[in-house]
Design an enzyme around this catalytic site. Structure first.
Site, PDB file in Angstrom:
ATOM      1  CE  LYS A  67     -28.785  -8.595  13.923  1.00  0.00           C
ATOM      2  NZ  LYS A  67     -28.489  -7.729  12.753  1.00  0.00           N
ATOM      3  CB  SER A  68     -27.102 -12.165   7.237  1.00  0.00           C
ATOM      4  OG  SER A  68     -26.660 -13.505   7.201  1.00  0.00           O
TER       5      SER A  68
END
EC number: 2.7.7.50
Length: 458
Positions: A67-68
Protein backbone atom coordinates in the site's frame (compact mmCIF):
# COMPACT_ATOMS: atom_id res chain seq x y z
CA UNK A 1 3.18 13.15 22.34
CA UNK A 2 1.94 14.42 19.01
CA UNK A 3 3.85 13.21 15.96
CA UNK A 4 3.88 15.75 13.17
CA UNK A 5 5.41 13.41 10.62
CA UNK A 6 7.37 15.13 7.91
CA UNK A 7 6.42 13.19 4.79
CA UNK A 8 7.38 14.09 1.29
CA UNK A 9 3.98 14.02 -0.38
CA UNK A 10 3.97 14.25 -4.18
CA UNK A 11 2.72 17.35 -5.93
CA UNK A 12 0.75 16.94 -9.14
CA UNK A 13 2.89 18.30 -12.00
CA UNK A 14 0.06 19.91 -13.90
CA UNK A 15 -2.57 22.62 -14.01
CA UNK A 16 -5.89 22.28 -12.21
CA UNK A 17 -8.82 22.83 -14.58
CA UNK A 18 -11.55 25.38 -14.04
CA UNK A 19 -15.10 24.42 -13.09
CA UNK A 20 -16.49 24.24 -16.63
CA UNK A 21 -13.64 22.16 -18.04
CA UNK A 22 -13.74 19.88 -15.01
CA UNK A 23 -17.48 19.30 -15.29
CA UNK A 24 -17.14 18.50 -19.00
CA UNK A 25 -14.56 15.80 -18.23
CA UNK A 26 -16.51 14.48 -15.24
CA UNK A 27 -19.52 13.91 -17.50
CA UNK A 28 -17.29 12.29 -20.11
CA UNK A 29 -15.93 9.83 -17.51
CA UNK A 30 -19.43 9.09 -16.20
CA UNK A 31 -20.67 8.41 -19.74
CA UNK A 32 -17.66 6.19 -20.46
CA UNK A 33 -18.48 4.07 -17.40
CA UNK A 34 -22.25 4.07 -17.91
CA UNK A 35 -22.85 6.09 -14.74
CA UNK A 36 -25.33 8.86 -14.06
CA UNK A 37 -23.30 10.16 -11.15
CA UNK A 38 -20.22 12.20 -12.18
CA UNK A 39 -18.54 11.72 -8.78
CA UNK A 40 -15.06 10.23 -8.34
CA UNK A 41 -15.42 6.63 -9.57
CA UNK A 42 -12.38 5.13 -7.87
CA UNK A 43 -12.77 2.10 -5.62
CA UNK A 44 -12.17 2.61 -1.89
CA UNK A 45 -10.93 -0.24 0.35
CA UNK A 46 -12.29 -1.31 3.71
CA UNK A 47 -10.15 -2.12 6.74
CA UNK A 48 -8.83 -5.66 7.10
CA UNK A 49 -10.47 -7.63 9.92
CA UNK A 50 -9.79 -11.04 11.41
CA UNK A 51 -12.55 -12.78 9.48
CA UNK A 52 -10.89 -11.65 6.26
CA UNK A 53 -7.87 -13.73 7.27
CA UNK A 54 -9.79 -16.73 8.57
CA UNK A 55 -12.51 -16.81 5.92
CA UNK A 56 -12.17 -14.48 2.94
CA UNK A 57 -8.56 -15.21 1.95
CA UNK A 58 -9.11 -18.92 2.58
CA UNK A 59 -12.05 -19.13 0.18
CA UNK A 60 -11.40 -16.60 -2.60
CA UNK A 61 -8.54 -15.80 -4.94
CA UNK A 62 -6.88 -12.51 -4.03
CA UNK A 63 -3.83 -10.62 -5.21
CA UNK A 64 -1.77 -8.53 -2.85
CA UNK A 65 0.50 -5.52 -3.27
CA UNK A 66 2.10 -3.01 -0.97
CA UNK A 67 0.00 0.00 0.00
CA UNK A 68 1.84 3.06 -1.27
CA UNK A 69 1.79 6.16 0.90
CA UNK A 70 1.24 8.66 -1.88
CA UNK A 71 -1.55 10.50 -3.66
CA UNK A 72 -4.37 8.34 -4.99
CA UNK A 73 -5.27 9.40 -8.53
CA UNK A 74 -6.99 8.16 -11.64
CA UNK A 75 -5.22 8.78 -14.94
CA UNK A 76 -7.54 9.73 -17.81
CA UNK A 77 -6.41 9.86 -21.46
CA UNK A 78 -8.42 11.32 -24.34
CA UNK A 79 -7.74 12.47 -27.90
CA UNK A 80 -9.65 15.67 -28.58
CA UNK A 81 -10.40 16.31 -32.29
CA UNK A 82 -9.16 19.91 -32.00
CA UNK A 83 -6.83 20.03 -28.99
CA UNK A 84 -5.22 16.63 -29.49
CA UNK A 85 -4.03 14.27 -26.77
CA UNK A 86 -5.08 15.13 -23.24
CA UNK A 87 -3.70 13.39 -20.16
CA UNK A 88 -5.32 14.20 -16.81
CA UNK A 89 -4.92 13.15 -13.19
CA UNK A 90 -8.12 12.96 -11.15
CA UNK A 91 -7.85 13.29 -7.37
CA UNK A 92 -10.18 11.81 -4.77
CA UNK A 93 -11.71 15.25 -4.48
CA UNK A 94 -12.69 14.83 -8.16
CA UNK A 95 -10.45 17.67 -9.25
CA UNK A 96 -8.89 17.35 -12.71
CA UNK A 97 -5.31 18.31 -13.52
CA UNK A 98 -4.00 18.62 -17.06
CA UNK A 99 -0.61 16.90 -17.39
CA UNK A 100 1.54 18.26 -20.24
CA UNK A 101 4.50 16.75 -22.10
CA UNK A 102 3.55 13.08 -21.84
CA UNK A 103 2.34 10.65 -24.49
CA UNK A 104 0.65 7.26 -24.12
CA UNK A 105 0.73 5.43 -27.48
CA UNK A 106 -2.10 3.07 -28.34
CA UNK A 107 0.05 0.64 -30.33
CA UNK A 108 3.61 -0.67 -30.29
CA UNK A 109 4.27 0.58 -33.81
CA UNK A 110 4.23 4.33 -34.35
CA UNK A 111 6.53 4.42 -37.37
CA UNK A 112 3.73 5.82 -39.55
CA UNK A 113 2.67 8.40 -36.98
CA UNK A 114 1.51 8.68 -33.41
CA UNK A 115 -1.42 6.62 -32.15
CA UNK A 116 -3.66 7.82 -29.34
CA UNK A 117 -5.88 6.47 -26.59
CA UNK A 118 -9.34 7.95 -26.35
CA UNK A 119 -11.25 7.04 -23.22
CA UNK A 120 -8.62 5.21 -21.15
CA UNK A 121 -9.04 5.43 -17.37
CA UNK A 122 -6.39 3.90 -15.10
CA UNK A 123 -6.27 3.60 -11.31
CA UNK A 124 -3.04 4.25 -9.49
CA UNK A 125 -0.96 6.14 -6.97
CA UNK A 126 1.32 9.11 -7.51
CA UNK A 127 4.35 8.55 -5.29
CA UNK A 128 7.53 10.43 -4.55
CA UNK A 129 10.47 8.07 -4.42
CA UNK A 130 12.97 9.25 -1.83
CA UNK A 131 14.26 5.95 -0.39
CA UNK A 132 17.31 4.13 -1.77
CA UNK A 133 17.63 6.69 -4.60
CA UNK A 134 20.19 9.49 -5.16
CA UNK A 135 17.49 12.08 -5.88
CA UNK A 136 13.67 12.22 -5.62
CA UNK A 137 11.69 10.66 -8.46
CA UNK A 138 7.99 11.25 -9.15
CA UNK A 139 6.23 8.10 -10.35
CA UNK A 140 2.68 7.06 -11.20
CA UNK A 141 2.14 3.42 -10.21
CA UNK A 142 -0.76 1.79 -12.09
CA UNK A 143 -2.61 -0.98 -10.26
CA UNK A 144 -5.99 -1.26 -12.02
CA UNK A 145 -8.03 -0.09 -15.00
CA UNK A 146 -11.63 1.03 -15.49
CA UNK A 147 -11.64 1.66 -19.24
CA UNK A 148 -9.29 1.09 -22.15
CA UNK A 149 -9.62 3.16 -25.33
CA UNK A 150 -13.34 3.78 -24.93
CA UNK A 151 -14.21 0.31 -23.63
CA UNK A 152 -15.63 -0.01 -20.11
CA UNK A 153 -13.87 -3.00 -18.50
CA UNK A 154 -15.14 -2.60 -14.93
CA UNK A 155 -17.27 -5.74 -15.30
CA UNK A 156 -14.17 -7.79 -16.04
CA UNK A 157 -12.37 -9.60 -13.24
CA UNK A 158 -8.97 -8.40 -12.06
CA UNK A 159 -6.83 -10.76 -14.23
CA UNK A 160 -8.56 -9.47 -17.37
CA UNK A 161 -8.21 -5.84 -16.30
CA UNK A 162 -4.50 -6.24 -15.60
CA UNK A 163 -4.12 -8.00 -18.93
CA UNK A 164 -5.53 -4.96 -20.69
CA UNK A 165 -3.05 -2.73 -18.86
CA UNK A 166 -0.14 -4.93 -19.92
CA UNK A 167 -1.04 -5.24 -23.58
CA UNK A 168 -2.61 -1.88 -24.38
CA UNK A 169 -0.90 0.51 -21.99
CA UNK A 170 2.42 -0.71 -20.61
CA UNK A 171 3.86 -2.48 -23.65
CA UNK A 172 3.19 0.42 -26.05
CA UNK A 173 4.38 2.96 -23.46
CA UNK A 174 7.52 0.95 -22.72
CA UNK A 175 8.28 0.67 -26.43
CA UNK A 176 7.83 4.44 -26.74
CA UNK A 177 10.32 4.99 -23.91
CA UNK A 178 12.92 2.75 -25.52
CA UNK A 179 12.66 4.55 -28.85
CA UNK A 180 12.47 8.07 -27.41
CA UNK A 181 14.88 8.30 -24.46
CA UNK A 182 15.46 11.99 -25.16
CA UNK A 183 11.75 12.64 -24.50
CA UNK A 184 11.21 10.54 -21.38
CA UNK A 185 14.48 11.71 -19.82
CA UNK A 186 13.81 15.39 -20.51
CA UNK A 187 13.33 17.64 -17.45
CA UNK A 188 9.78 18.53 -18.48
CA UNK A 189 8.61 14.90 -18.70
CA UNK A 190 6.15 14.94 -15.76
CA UNK A 191 6.65 11.54 -14.12
CA UNK A 192 7.73 7.97 -14.64
CA UNK A 193 5.02 5.35 -15.17
CA UNK A 194 5.10 1.79 -13.84
CA UNK A 195 2.86 -1.21 -13.30
CA UNK A 196 2.59 -1.94 -9.58
CA UNK A 197 4.01 -5.22 -8.35
CA UNK A 198 1.31 -7.78 -7.45
CA UNK A 199 1.36 -11.39 -6.36
CA UNK A 200 -1.06 -14.02 -5.11
CA UNK A 201 -2.33 -13.50 -1.58
CA UNK A 202 -0.34 -16.38 -0.11
CA UNK A 203 2.86 -14.48 -0.97
CA UNK A 204 1.96 -11.60 1.35
CA UNK A 205 4.92 -12.62 3.50
CA UNK A 206 7.27 -12.02 0.56
CA UNK A 207 5.76 -8.58 -0.07
CA UNK A 208 6.22 -7.66 3.59
CA UNK A 209 9.81 -8.88 3.62
CA UNK A 210 10.71 -6.57 0.74
CA UNK A 211 8.97 -3.42 1.97
CA UNK A 212 12.26 -1.82 3.01
CA UNK A 213 13.55 -2.19 -0.56
CA UNK A 214 10.85 0.07 -1.99
CA UNK A 215 11.83 3.50 -3.26
CA UNK A 216 8.73 5.15 -1.75
CA UNK A 217 6.94 5.09 1.59
CA UNK A 218 4.50 2.23 2.19
CA UNK A 219 2.21 1.71 5.17
CA UNK A 220 0.51 -1.64 4.64
CA UNK A 221 -0.94 -4.04 2.09
CA UNK A 222 -3.86 -4.00 -0.34
CA UNK A 223 -5.68 -7.25 -1.13
CA UNK A 224 -7.70 -7.14 -4.37
CA UNK A 225 -10.19 -9.89 -5.21
CA UNK A 226 -9.46 -11.69 -8.50
CA UNK A 227 -13.05 -12.93 -8.83
CA UNK A 228 -15.06 -9.70 -8.74
CA UNK A 229 -15.61 -6.67 -11.00
CA UNK A 230 -14.30 -3.17 -10.30
CA UNK A 231 -16.58 -1.38 -7.82
CA UNK A 232 -17.20 2.38 -7.76
CA UNK A 233 -16.86 3.84 -4.26
CA UNK A 234 -16.51 1.62 -1.21
CA UNK A 235 -15.70 -1.95 -2.24
CA UNK A 236 -16.30 -4.54 0.49
CA UNK A 237 -13.98 -6.99 -1.31
CA UNK A 238 -11.05 -4.55 -1.49
CA UNK A 239 -9.07 -4.95 1.73
CA UNK A 240 -6.59 -2.56 3.33
CA UNK A 241 -4.29 -4.16 5.91
CA UNK A 242 -2.20 -2.22 8.37
CA UNK A 243 -0.67 -3.32 11.66
CA UNK A 244 -3.26 -2.63 14.38
CA UNK A 245 -1.18 0.14 15.97
CA UNK A 246 -0.85 1.89 12.61
CA UNK A 247 -4.55 1.96 11.74
CA UNK A 248 -5.55 5.60 11.50
CA UNK A 249 -8.70 7.71 11.21
CA UNK A 250 -9.11 11.07 9.49
CA UNK A 251 -11.08 13.51 11.66
CA UNK A 252 -11.96 17.19 11.51
CA UNK A 253 -10.20 19.08 14.31
CA UNK A 254 -12.04 21.71 16.38
CA UNK A 255 -10.14 23.65 19.02
CA UNK A 256 -11.90 25.12 22.05
CA UNK A 257 -9.88 28.06 23.40
CA UNK A 258 -10.06 29.72 26.79
CA UNK A 259 -11.99 32.99 27.17
CA UNK A 260 -10.81 35.69 29.55
CA UNK A 261 -12.65 38.58 31.21
CA UNK A 262 -10.91 41.94 31.22
CA UNK A 263 -11.17 43.10 34.88
CA UNK A 264 -10.99 46.74 33.82
CA UNK A 265 -14.15 46.53 31.70
CA UNK A 266 -17.82 46.15 32.56
CA UNK A 267 -18.74 42.43 32.32
CA UNK A 268 -21.85 43.48 30.41
CA UNK A 269 -19.69 44.98 27.70
CA UNK A 270 -19.40 42.43 24.84
CA UNK A 271 -15.82 43.59 24.32
CA UNK A 272 -14.89 42.74 27.90
CA UNK A 273 -14.14 39.10 27.05
CA UNK A 274 -11.56 37.86 24.59
CA UNK A 275 -10.37 34.49 23.31
CA UNK A 276 -6.80 33.52 24.15
CA UNK A 277 -5.56 32.00 20.91
CA UNK A 278 -1.98 31.94 22.14
CA UNK A 279 -2.47 29.52 25.02
CA UNK A 280 -3.05 25.83 24.55
CA UNK A 281 -6.72 25.02 23.84
CA UNK A 282 -8.81 23.74 26.73
CA UNK A 283 -10.08 20.96 24.51
CA UNK A 284 -9.48 19.67 21.00
CA UNK A 285 -12.47 17.84 19.61
CA UNK A 286 -12.09 15.26 16.88
CA UNK A 287 -15.26 15.30 14.82
CA UNK A 288 -16.48 12.50 12.58
CA UNK A 289 -18.05 13.08 9.19
CA UNK A 290 -21.67 11.95 8.71
CA UNK A 291 -22.06 13.04 5.09
CA UNK A 292 -22.64 16.37 3.38
CA UNK A 293 -21.68 19.17 5.76
CA UNK A 294 -22.72 17.19 8.85
CA UNK A 295 -20.12 16.45 11.55
CA UNK A 296 -20.51 15.33 15.14
CA UNK A 297 -18.16 15.26 18.12
CA UNK A 298 -16.57 11.83 18.37
CA UNK A 299 -13.42 11.79 20.51
CA UNK A 300 -10.56 13.98 21.78
CA UNK A 301 -7.00 14.77 20.78
CA UNK A 302 -4.20 14.57 23.32
CA UNK A 303 -1.97 17.65 23.28
CA UNK A 304 1.00 18.43 25.51
CA UNK A 305 2.34 21.96 25.97
CA UNK A 306 5.33 21.34 23.72
CA UNK A 307 2.99 19.89 21.10
CA UNK A 308 0.97 23.07 21.09
CA UNK A 309 4.09 25.17 20.58
CA UNK A 310 5.05 22.94 17.68
CA UNK A 311 1.66 23.47 16.05
CA UNK A 312 1.77 27.23 16.62
CA UNK A 313 5.21 27.46 15.05
CA UNK A 314 3.82 26.06 11.83
CA UNK A 315 2.08 29.43 11.40
CA UNK A 316 -0.75 27.76 9.52
CA UNK A 317 -4.53 27.80 10.05
CA UNK A 318 -5.44 24.98 12.42
CA UNK A 319 -9.18 25.25 13.05
CA UNK A 320 -11.29 22.86 11.01
CA UNK A 321 -8.34 21.03 9.43
CA UNK A 322 -8.59 17.35 8.51
CA UNK A 323 -6.05 15.43 10.60
CA UNK A 324 -4.90 11.83 10.47
CA UNK A 325 -4.84 10.34 13.97
CA UNK A 326 -4.18 7.07 15.73
CA UNK A 327 -5.22 5.84 19.15
CA UNK A 328 -2.90 6.80 21.96
CA UNK A 329 -1.41 3.63 23.42
CA UNK A 330 -0.82 5.14 26.87
CA UNK A 331 -4.35 6.58 27.09
CA UNK A 332 -6.95 4.77 24.93
CA UNK A 333 -9.48 7.53 25.60
CA UNK A 334 -7.44 9.96 23.50
CA UNK A 335 -5.94 10.04 20.03
CA UNK A 336 -2.65 11.51 18.79
CA UNK A 337 -2.11 13.34 15.55
CA UNK A 338 0.22 12.15 12.82
CA UNK A 339 -0.26 14.74 10.09
CA UNK A 340 -2.62 17.04 8.27
CA UNK A 341 -4.57 15.57 5.35
CA UNK A 342 -4.42 18.48 2.95
CA UNK A 343 -5.50 16.17 0.13
CA UNK A 344 -8.92 15.59 1.73
CA UNK A 345 -11.80 18.02 2.24
CA UNK A 346 -13.64 15.63 4.60
CA UNK A 347 -12.63 13.13 7.23
CA UNK A 348 -13.55 9.46 7.15
CA UNK A 349 -17.28 8.77 7.08
CA UNK A 350 -18.68 7.46 10.35
CA UNK A 351 -19.44 4.09 8.73
CA UNK A 352 -15.77 3.79 7.76
CA UNK A 353 -14.62 4.89 11.21
CA UNK A 354 -16.70 2.16 12.83
CA UNK A 355 -14.98 -0.44 10.64
CA UNK A 356 -11.54 0.97 11.38
CA UNK A 357 -12.21 0.89 15.12
CA UNK A 358 -13.34 -2.71 14.82
CA UNK A 359 -10.18 -3.48 12.85
CA UNK A 360 -8.06 -1.91 15.60
CA UNK A 361 -9.81 -3.92 18.30
CA UNK A 362 -9.72 -7.15 16.31
CA UNK A 363 -6.63 -6.46 14.25
CA UNK A 364 -4.39 -8.99 12.55
CA UNK A 365 -0.71 -8.64 13.35
CA UNK A 366 2.06 -8.98 10.79
CA UNK A 367 3.17 -12.21 12.46
CA UNK A 368 -0.33 -13.69 12.19
CA UNK A 369 -0.56 -12.72 8.53
CA UNK A 370 2.81 -14.31 7.74
CA UNK A 371 1.89 -17.45 9.66
CA UNK A 372 -1.34 -17.81 7.64
CA UNK A 373 0.32 -17.60 4.20
CA UNK A 374 1.00 -21.36 3.80
CA UNK A 375 -2.62 -22.13 4.74
CA UNK A 376 -3.89 -19.54 2.25
CA UNK A 377 -1.69 -21.09 -0.45
CA UNK A 378 -2.91 -24.59 0.31
CA UNK A 379 -6.55 -23.46 0.14
CA UNK A 380 -5.87 -21.66 -3.19
CA UNK A 381 -4.32 -24.78 -4.75
CA UNK A 382 -7.17 -26.91 -3.44
CA UNK A 383 -9.67 -24.65 -5.22
CA UNK A 384 -7.70 -24.98 -8.45
CA UNK A 385 -7.72 -28.77 -8.14
CA UNK A 386 -11.43 -28.93 -7.37
CA UNK A 387 -12.26 -26.65 -10.31
CA UNK A 388 -10.13 -28.73 -12.66
CA UNK A 389 -11.87 -31.90 -11.48
CA UNK A 390 -15.25 -30.26 -12.04
CA UNK A 391 -14.22 -29.21 -15.54
CA UNK A 392 -13.11 -32.74 -16.41
CA UNK A 393 -16.39 -34.17 -15.16
CA UNK A 394 -18.47 -31.75 -17.23
CA UNK A 395 -16.44 -32.44 -20.35
CA UNK A 396 -16.60 -36.21 -19.81
CA UNK A 397 -20.37 -36.02 -19.74
CA UNK A 398 -20.33 -34.41 -23.20
CA UNK A 399 -17.95 -37.04 -24.56
CA UNK A 400 -14.79 -34.90 -24.66
CA UNK A 401 -11.77 -36.71 -23.28
CA UNK A 402 -9.30 -33.79 -23.57
CA UNK A 403 -10.97 -30.63 -22.24
CA UNK A 404 -9.53 -27.19 -22.89
CA UNK A 405 -8.44 -25.52 -19.63
CA UNK A 406 -10.47 -22.64 -18.26
CA UNK A 407 -7.93 -19.83 -18.16
CA UNK A 408 -9.80 -17.92 -15.47
CA UNK A 409 -9.42 -20.94 -13.17
CA UNK A 410 -5.67 -21.22 -13.58
CA UNK A 411 -3.26 -19.77 -11.05
CA UNK A 412 -1.51 -16.55 -12.00
CA UNK A 413 1.71 -18.43 -12.73
CA UNK A 414 -0.07 -20.24 -15.57
CA UNK A 415 -1.51 -17.05 -17.01
CA UNK A 416 1.63 -14.95 -17.31
CA UNK A 417 1.64 -15.14 -21.09
CA UNK A 418 -1.30 -13.99 -23.15
CA UNK A 419 -2.64 -16.18 -25.91
CA UNK A 420 -2.64 -13.71 -28.79
CA UNK A 421 -5.26 -15.75 -30.67
CA UNK A 422 -7.85 -14.74 -28.11
CA UNK A 423 -10.07 -11.82 -29.17
CA UNK A 424 -9.13 -9.77 -26.10
CA UNK A 425 -6.32 -9.70 -23.53
CA UNK A 426 -6.33 -12.13 -20.65
CA UNK A 427 -3.65 -12.70 -18.06
CA UNK A 428 -0.38 -10.87 -17.68
CA UNK A 429 2.53 -10.22 -19.98
CA UNK A 430 6.15 -9.36 -19.45
CA UNK A 431 8.65 -10.11 -16.77
CA UNK A 432 7.97 -10.89 -13.14
CA UNK A 433 10.46 -8.32 -11.90
CA UNK A 434 9.69 -4.72 -11.11
CA UNK A 435 11.54 -1.43 -10.61
CA UNK A 436 10.18 -1.14 -7.08
CA UNK A 437 12.66 -3.72 -5.77
CA UNK A 438 16.04 -2.18 -5.08
CA UNK A 439 17.70 -5.48 -5.96
CA UNK A 440 16.82 -7.86 -8.77
CA UNK A 441 14.84 -10.91 -7.75
CA UNK A 442 16.42 -14.31 -8.17
CA UNK A 443 15.35 -16.67 -10.90
CA UNK A 444 12.32 -18.67 -9.81
CA UNK A 445 11.28 -16.13 -7.20
CA UNK A 446 7.83 -14.57 -7.42
CA UNK A 447 6.96 -16.68 -10.45
CA UNK A 448 3.25 -15.84 -10.28
CA UNK A 449 3.47 -12.07 -9.97
CA UNK A 450 1.08 -10.54 -12.51
CA UNK A 451 3.04 -7.47 -13.45
CA UNK A 452 5.15 -5.96 -16.17
CA UNK A 453 8.70 -4.68 -16.19
CA UNK A 454 9.27 -1.30 -17.76
CA UNK A 455 12.52 -0.20 -19.35
CA UNK A 456 13.71 2.15 -16.62
CA UNK A 457 17.36 1.72 -15.89
CA UNK A 458 17.09 1.88 -12.12
Amino acid sequence: MIQLEERDMPEIPGTILDRNETQELRLMVADLLGRRNPSFPGAQPISFERYHLNDTLMNKDYYVCEKSDGLRCLLFIINHPERGEGVFLITRENDYYYIPNIHFPLTNNEEKGKTYHHGTLLDGELVLETKNVPEPVLRFCIFDALAINGKDITKRHLPKRLGYITEQVMKPFDNFKRKNPEIVNAPDFPFKVSFKLMTSSYHADDVLSKMDQLFHESDGLIFTCAETPYVFGTDSTLLKWKPAHENTVDYKMEMIFKKFQDPDLDPRDPDSTYTDYDSKPELIKLRVWKGGADYEDFTKLSLENEDWEKLKNLRQPLQGRIVECRKKLSDPGFWEMLRFRNDKSNGNHISVVDKILHSIQDGVSEEELIEACPKIGKAWKKRIYEKSQGSRSSYSETGRSHPEPNREDEPASKRTKIDMEEPEPNGFGGSTTNHQNASKQNSGEFQDIPTYEDSDDE
